[in-house]
Design a protein around this motif. Structure first.
Motif, PDB file in Angstrom:
ATOM      1  N   TRP A 167       0.886  -1.267   0.028  1.00 38.27           N
ATOM      2  CA  TRP A 167       0.068  -0.079  -0.077  1.00 38.27           C
ATOM      3  C   TRP A 167       0.769   1.334   0.026  1.00 38.27           C
ATOM      4  O   TRP A 167       1.992   1.494   0.560  1.00 38.27           O
ATOM      5  CB  TRP A 167      -1.014  -0.035   1.269  1.00 38.27           C
ATOM      6  CG  TRP A 167      -0.369  -0.053   2.591  1.00 38.27           C
ATOM      7  CD1 TRP A 167       0.182   1.029   3.258  1.00 38.27           C
ATOM      8  CD2 TRP A 167       0.085  -1.187   3.240  1.00 38.27           C
ATOM      9  NE1 TRP A 167       0.549   0.608   4.442  1.00 38.27           N
ATOM     10  CE2 TRP A 167       0.596  -0.918   4.588  1.00 38.27           C
ATOM     11  CE3 TRP A 167       0.062  -2.551   3.104  1.00 38.27           C
ATOM     12  CZ2 TRP A 167       1.021  -1.593   5.426  1.00 38.27           C
ATOM     13  CZ3 TRP A 167       0.419  -3.289   4.077  1.00 38.27           C
ATOM     14  CH2 TRP A 167       0.813  -3.044   5.112  1.00 38.27           C
ATOM     15  N   HIS A 168       0.342   2.140  -0.762  1.00 45.01           N
ATOM     16  CA  HIS A 168       1.290   3.325  -0.777  1.00 45.01           C
ATOM     17  C   HIS A 168       0.358   4.727  -0.991  1.00 45.01           C
ATOM     18  O   HIS A 168      -0.640   4.649  -1.572  1.00 45.01           O
ATOM     19  CB  HIS A 168       2.233   3.236  -1.978  1.00 45.01           C
ATOM     20  CG  HIS A 168       1.799   3.535  -3.299  1.00 45.01           C
ATOM     21  ND1 HIS A 168       1.767   4.790  -4.151  1.00 45.01           N
ATOM     22  CD2 HIS A 168       1.180   2.697  -4.093  1.00 45.01           C
ATOM     23  CE1 HIS A 168       1.044   4.626  -5.152  1.00 45.01           C
ATOM     24  NE2 HIS A 168       0.634   3.438  -5.367  1.00 45.01           N
ATOM     25  N   CYS A 169       0.957   5.871  -0.473  1.00 49.72           N
ATOM     26  CA  CYS A 169       0.343   7.129  -0.716  1.00 49.72           C
ATOM     27  C   CYS A 169       1.692   8.111  -1.481  1.00 49.72           C
ATOM     28  O   CYS A 169       1.935   7.463  -2.480  1.00 49.72           O
ATOM     29  CB  CYS A 169       0.077   7.730   0.344  1.00 49.72           C
ATOM     30  SG  CYS A 169       1.435   7.839   1.708  1.00 49.72           S
ATOM     31  N   SER A 170       1.920   9.205  -1.102  1.00 48.37           N
ATOM     32  CA  SER A 170       2.851   9.860  -1.879  1.00 48.37           C
ATOM     33  C   SER A 170       4.258   9.815  -1.190  1.00 48.37           C
ATOM     34  O   SER A 170       5.101   9.423  -1.776  1.00 48.37           O
ATOM     35  CB  SER A 170       2.460  11.295  -2.101  1.00 48.37           C
ATOM     36  OG  SER A 170       1.414  11.478  -2.980  1.00 48.37           O
ATOM     37  N   GLY A 171       4.429  10.246  -0.122  1.00 48.10           N
ATOM     38  CA  GLY A 171       5.466  10.170   0.703  1.00 48.10           C
ATOM     39  C   GLY A 171       5.716   8.813   1.649  1.00 48.10           C
ATOM     40  O   GLY A 171       6.747   8.661   1.787  1.00 48.10           O
ATOM     41  N   GLY A 172       4.763   8.030   1.666  1.00 56.48           N
ATOM     42  CA  GLY A 172       4.675   6.919   2.476  1.00 56.48           C
ATOM     43  C   GLY A 172       4.828   7.231   3.816  1.00 56.48           C
ATOM     44  O   GLY A 172       4.858   6.161   4.834  1.00 56.48           O
ATOM     45  N   LYS A 173       4.276   8.322   4.399  1.00 54.13           N
ATOM     46  CA  LYS A 173       4.265   8.488   5.805  1.00 54.13           C
ATOM     47  C   LYS A 173       2.972   8.760   6.448  1.00 54.13           C
ATOM     48  O   LYS A 173       2.653   8.150   7.466  1.00 54.13           O
ATOM     49  CB  LYS A 173       5.157   9.843   6.191  1.00 54.13           C
ATOM     50  CG  LYS A 173       5.212  10.545   7.411  1.00 54.13           C
ATOM     51  CD  LYS A 173       5.880  11.716   7.396  1.00 54.13           C
ATOM     52  CE  LYS A 173       5.000  13.153   6.784  1.00 54.13           C
ATOM     53  NZ  LYS A 173       3.934  13.438   7.442  1.00 54.13           N
ATOM     54  N   ASP A 174       2.104   9.468   5.943  1.00 54.28           N
ATOM     55  CA  ASP A 174       0.756   9.937   6.565  1.00 54.28           C
ATOM     56  C   ASP A 174      -0.206   8.893   6.379  1.00 54.28           C
ATOM     57  O   ASP A 174      -0.774   8.237   7.271  1.00 54.28           O
ATOM     58  CB  ASP A 174       0.220  11.208   6.151  1.00 54.28           C
ATOM     59  CG  ASP A 174       1.200  12.612   6.694  1.00 54.28           C
ATOM     60  OD1 ASP A 174       1.619  12.541   8.046  1.00 54.28           O
ATOM     61  OD2 ASP A 174       1.808  13.027   5.752  1.00 54.28           O
ATOM     62  N   ARG A 175      -0.665   8.791   5.260  1.00 52.05           N
ATOM     63  CA  ARG A 175      -1.971   7.710   4.922  1.00 52.05           C
ATOM     64  C   ARG A 175      -1.289   6.284   4.852  1.00 52.05           C
ATOM     65  O   ARG A 175      -2.017   5.474   5.643  1.00 52.05           O
ATOM     66  CB  ARG A 175      -2.469   7.883   3.744  1.00 52.05           C
ATOM     67  CG  ARG A 175      -3.357   9.240   3.550  1.00 52.05           C
ATOM     68  CD  ARG A 175      -3.477   9.710   2.032  1.00 52.05           C
ATOM     69  NE  ARG A 175      -2.292  10.421   1.584  1.00 52.05           N
ATOM     70  CZ  ARG A 175      -2.153  10.959   0.184  1.00 52.05           C
ATOM     71  NH1 ARG A 175      -3.559  10.806  -0.449  1.00 52.05           N
ATOM     72  NH2 ARG A 175      -1.073  11.512  -0.223  1.00 52.05           N
ATOM     73  N   SER A 176      -0.333   6.185   4.517  1.00 53.96           N
ATOM     74  CA  SER A 176       0.401   4.846   4.577  1.00 53.96           C
ATOM     75  C   SER A 176       0.952   4.334   5.950  1.00 53.96           C
ATOM     76  O   SER A 176       0.635   3.420   6.442  1.00 53.96           O
ATOM     77  CB  SER A 176       1.760   4.783   3.589  1.00 53.96           C
ATOM     78  OG  SER A 176       1.400   4.709   2.328  1.00 53.96           O
ATOM     79  N   GLY A 177       1.295   5.450   6.720  1.00 52.12           N
ATOM     80  CA  GLY A 177       1.429   5.451   8.215  1.00 52.12           C
ATOM     81  C   GLY A 177       0.435   4.970   8.882  1.00 52.12           C
ATOM     82  O   GLY A 177       0.559   3.952   9.899  1.00 52.12           O
ATOM     83  N   ILE A 178      -0.907   5.503   8.751  1.00 54.32           N
ATOM     84  CA  ILE A 178      -2.059   5.292   9.325  1.00 54.32           C
ATOM     85  C   ILE A 178      -2.373   3.875   9.075  1.00 54.32           C
ATOM     86  O   ILE A 178      -2.643   3.095  10.047  1.00 54.32           O
ATOM     87  CB  ILE A 178      -3.137   6.206   8.934  1.00 54.32           C
ATOM     88  CG1 ILE A 178      -2.807   7.553   9.567  1.00 54.32           C
ATOM     89  CG2 ILE A 178      -4.460   5.661   9.372  1.00 54.32           C
ATOM     90  CD1 ILE A 178      -3.853   8.546   9.031  1.00 54.32           C
ATOM     91  N   VAL A 179      -2.366   3.334   7.732  1.00 56.59           N
ATOM     92  CA  VAL A 179      -2.654   2.058   7.568  1.00 56.59           C
ATOM     93  C   VAL A 179      -1.673   1.062   8.202  1.00 56.59           C
ATOM     94  O   VAL A 179      -2.291  -0.222   8.712  1.00 56.59           O
ATOM     95  CB  VAL A 179      -2.634   1.978   6.040  1.00 56.59           C
ATOM     96  CG1 VAL A 179      -2.950   0.337   5.724  1.00 56.59           C
ATOM     97  CG2 VAL A 179      -4.005   2.700   5.373  1.00 56.59           C
ATOM     98  N   SER A 180      -0.423   1.414   8.311  1.00 55.73           N
ATOM     99  CA  SER A 180       0.306   0.376   8.685  1.00 55.73           C
ATOM    100  C   SER A 180       0.305   0.292  10.208  1.00 55.73           C
ATOM    101  O   SER A 180       0.343  -0.698  10.798  1.00 55.73           O
ATOM    102  CB  SER A 180       1.996   1.185   8.717  1.00 55.73           C
ATOM    103  OG  SER A 180       2.112   1.114   7.289  1.00 55.73           O
TER     104      SER A 180
END
Length: 260
Positions: A153-166
């Motif tokens: 799973w990915h967003c743009s920076g891999g921090k916010d949206r990807s971080g929430i899912v992680s």
């Protein structure tokens, strides 16, 4: 536990959750749960490396303008799913090219309404977790998690949206909170070079008073460790509400055993 990124050219913040220990002494299997930033403009060798990692599906958490600005590189034999975790451009989260104007127009309102960048980001994360569109998207992601043979799973920076899912995935699998926090704040390190270029870009692009520039730079760049740890706690409190009241994922941990 040391958090490492995948050494693949063109990817700055891509990590395999494999190897993360759980509270019951198990570990997450490698190659099945991957978090990342955007996957655009990847060279052939990077495509080949991603193709060999045994996840079946790529879930894109970005909104449509981001996808159009930076289309995914096609990885052969991988299924693609568009699943935006937000429905509109959001300052400091989404990265479509029109974001500069959004930041410029929104900066004064953000400062007046929230006081500082930390308060804004905390409320933004709560919104990502608790608004109806995001809850629907998170439900769908969890369904995919159970049905697909591994997900990147990915967003743009891999921090916010990807971080929430992680954080949600790691929490469901029983990873210790300390290690979930380590994984979340690691994005600060892996995106460091990118943030420097973004900061330079803002100074070159934004016209107007120096104070306005400082407000914008602080809003986007000043992600302090104390703020990040506080944010993780806020997200967990919100996730508990989703878990018990909205997503209704009773029994999902047992069904996710194939990831351990």
């Amino acid at each position: 536990m040391e958090i490492k990124r995948l050494e693949i050219k063109g990817l700055k913040n891509t990590r395999d959750l494999g190897g993360m220990p759980t509270k019951d002494g198990k570990t997450i299997v490698y190659g099945k749960l991957i978090r990342s930033g955007r996957l655009d403009s990847l060279p052939p060798k990077s495509v080949s490396k991603l193709k060999k990692i045994p996840f079946s599906t790529i879930v894109d958490l970005r909104i449509e303008p981001e996808r159009l600005d930076h289309p995914n590189t096609i990885i052969p034999n991988k299924k693609y799913v568009k699943l935006p975790l937000l429905c509109t451009a959001t300052p400091a989260i989404t990265t479509e090219r029109s974001m500069y104007k959004v930041y410029r127009d929104e900066s004064k309102r953000i400062k007046n309404e929230f006081g500082n960048s930390d308060n804004y980001m905390i409320e933004t994360y709560k919104h990502i977790i608790l608004n109806d569109e995001s809850k629907t998207a998170l439900k769908e992601f969890l369904r995919l998690l159970l049905e697909e043979d591994g997900i990147l799973w990915h967003c743009s920076g891999g921090k916010d949206r990807s971080g929430i899912v992680s954080m949600i995935v790691e929490g469901l699998l029983g990873v210790e909170r300390e290690n979930i926090i380590k994984d979340y704040v690691a994005s600060h390190k892996f995106n460091r070079k990118k943030r420097r270029f973004v900061k330079i870009g803002f100074f070159l692009f934004i016209s107007g008073k120096t104070q306005l520039k400082k407000v914008l730079i602080k809003l986007i760049q000043n992600l302090k460790r104390n703020f990040q740890k506080l944010l993780v706690i806020q997200i967990f409190l919100s996730f508990l509400k989703i878990n018990s009241e909205n997503i209704k994922i009773v029994g999902i941990i047992g069904e996710m055993v194939h990831f351990l």
